[in-house]
Design a protein around this motif. Structure first.
Motif, PDB file in Angstrom:
ATOM      1  N   LYS B  66      25.617  15.145  32.478  1.00 15.29           N
ATOM      2  CA  LYS B  66      25.273  13.759  32.132  1.00 15.29           C
ATOM      3  C   LYS B  66      25.592  13.466  30.667  1.00 15.29           C
ATOM      4  N   ARG B  67      25.242  14.422  29.817  1.00 17.36           N
ATOM      5  CA  ARG B  67      25.506  14.241  28.378  1.00 17.36           C
ATOM      6  C   ARG B  67      27.008  14.204  28.111  1.00 17.36           C
ATOM      7  N   ALA B  68      27.762  15.063  28.801  1.00 18.52           N
ATOM      8  CA  ALA B  68      29.210  15.110  28.613  1.00 18.52           C
ATOM      9  C   ALA B  68      29.830  13.772  29.008  1.00 18.52           C
ATOM     10  N   ARG B  69      29.325  13.224  30.083  1.00 19.32           N
ATOM     11  CA  ARG B  69      29.859  11.937  30.531  1.00 19.32           C
ATOM     12  C   ARG B  69      29.567  10.843  29.498  1.00 19.32           C
ATOM     13  N   GLU B  70      28.351  10.870  28.956  1.00 15.12           N
ATOM     14  CA  GLU B  70      27.994   9.878  27.921  1.00 15.12           C
ATOM     15  C   GLU B  70      28.886  10.005  26.684  1.00 15.12           C
ATOM     16  N   CYS B  71      29.218  11.249  26.360  1.00 16.29           N
ATOM     17  CA  CYS B  71      29.989  11.502  25.138  1.00 16.29           C
ATOM     18  C   CYS B  71      31.496  11.446  25.372  1.00 16.29           C
ATOM     19  N   GLY B  72      31.924  11.312  26.622  1.00 13.86           N
ATOM     20  CA  GLY B  72      33.352  11.338  26.904  1.00 13.86           C
ATOM     21  C   GLY B  72      33.962  12.725  26.741  1.00 13.86           C
ATOM     22  N   THR B  73      33.129  13.742  26.899  1.00 10.64           N
ATOM     23  CA  THR B  73      33.597  15.122  26.783  1.00 10.64           C
ATOM     24  C   THR B  73      33.967  15.658  28.162  1.00 10.64           C
TER      25      THR B  73
END
Lengths: 144, 106
Positions: B66-73
């Motif tokens: 979820k965090r990766a998606r938010e950060c575009g990672t």
């Protein structure tokens, strides 16, 4: 030859960790095949965690009784606790619907689903104010 | 649980070693999440030394995704052992993550 192990685990997470660590240190555990050892560790962690988290409203110390029988071909586990009546076989597992998109998927809730999938058989009964859950873990050499 | 970080070009390679279970997952999460937010580049998580994962550990991966998606990672996992892979498959997590057999595929 069948070996029977009996433990009483208090309803807190550090007691659970100590119990699982002690179990992993036993010579009998080292003799399990990798698949059985994985499944036993997972089923115990998931089901006992669940009892600790949701079984009790009070702040008293409770004991969860664990009996493990391991033989050549299969392992059986019996968990007995005096928490709220809870039949994991009837439990809907949020998060286990893998068709759900990531954003809508609830965090957690997968433990019982995993434990059920990793057990060959799970039977529940309520007896004398206790939940009694019997779990069979297969995994002889012949695989699934 | 041992967590190691390695930088290769702009990619962060994360090595997880040991058990990701109810006991170790909270600490792993608090090490990994802030680092992911701060890193900028893509992430490869190498699981060749991860012996065990339970639902508590899956939760950490869900938070990371979820965090990766938010950060575009872009977040990729590789080298899952059979037991760990089985847990990912049963839980449907194989469909969430990009999973490679080895780090060479990245």
């Amino acid at each position: 030859m069948e070996q029977i192990l009996r433990y009483r685990v208090q309803n807190d997470f550090s007691a659970l960790s100590r119990f699982l660590e002690e179990l992993r240190g036993l010579p009998g555990y080292a003799r399990l095949n990798e698949r059985q050892a994985y499944r036993l560790g997972l089923v115990l962690e998931e089901m006992i965690s669940n009892i600790i988290k949701y079984g009790y409203d009070d702040s008293k110390v409770h004991e969860i009784e664990v009996v493990i029988r391991w033989g050549d071909m299969k392992i059986t586990v019996e968990l007995s606790d005096d928490g709220h009546p809870f039949d994991p076989m009837r439990h809907h597992c949020p998060g286990s619907n893998s068709a759900e998109p990531l954003e809508q998927r609830p965090i957690g809730g997968l433990g019982i689903h995993l434990a059920r999938q990793m057990s060959e058989e799970m039977t529940y009964r309520r007896e004398n104010g206790r939940n009694i859950l019997q779990i069979q873990i297969g995994g002889g050499v012949a695989g699934d | 649980m041992e967590i190691g970080f390695e930088m290769k070009d702009k990619m962060t390679i994360v090595h997880l070693q040991g058990r990701l279970d109810a006991e170790t997952s909270p600490a792993a999460e608090s090490q990994l999440l802030p680092r992911l937010s701060a890193s900028g580049g893509n992430w490869l998580v190498d699981l060749k030394d991860l012996e065990f994962i339970s639902s508590a550990g899956l939760r950490v991966f869900l938070m990371l995704a979820k965090r990766a998606r938010e950060c575009g990672t872009k977040l990729t996992l590789c080298s899952l052992r059979p037991g760990v892979r089985n847990v990912f498959e049963i839980s449907g997590f194989c469909t969430i993550f990009a999973i490679e057999d080895s780090p060479a595929g990245i």
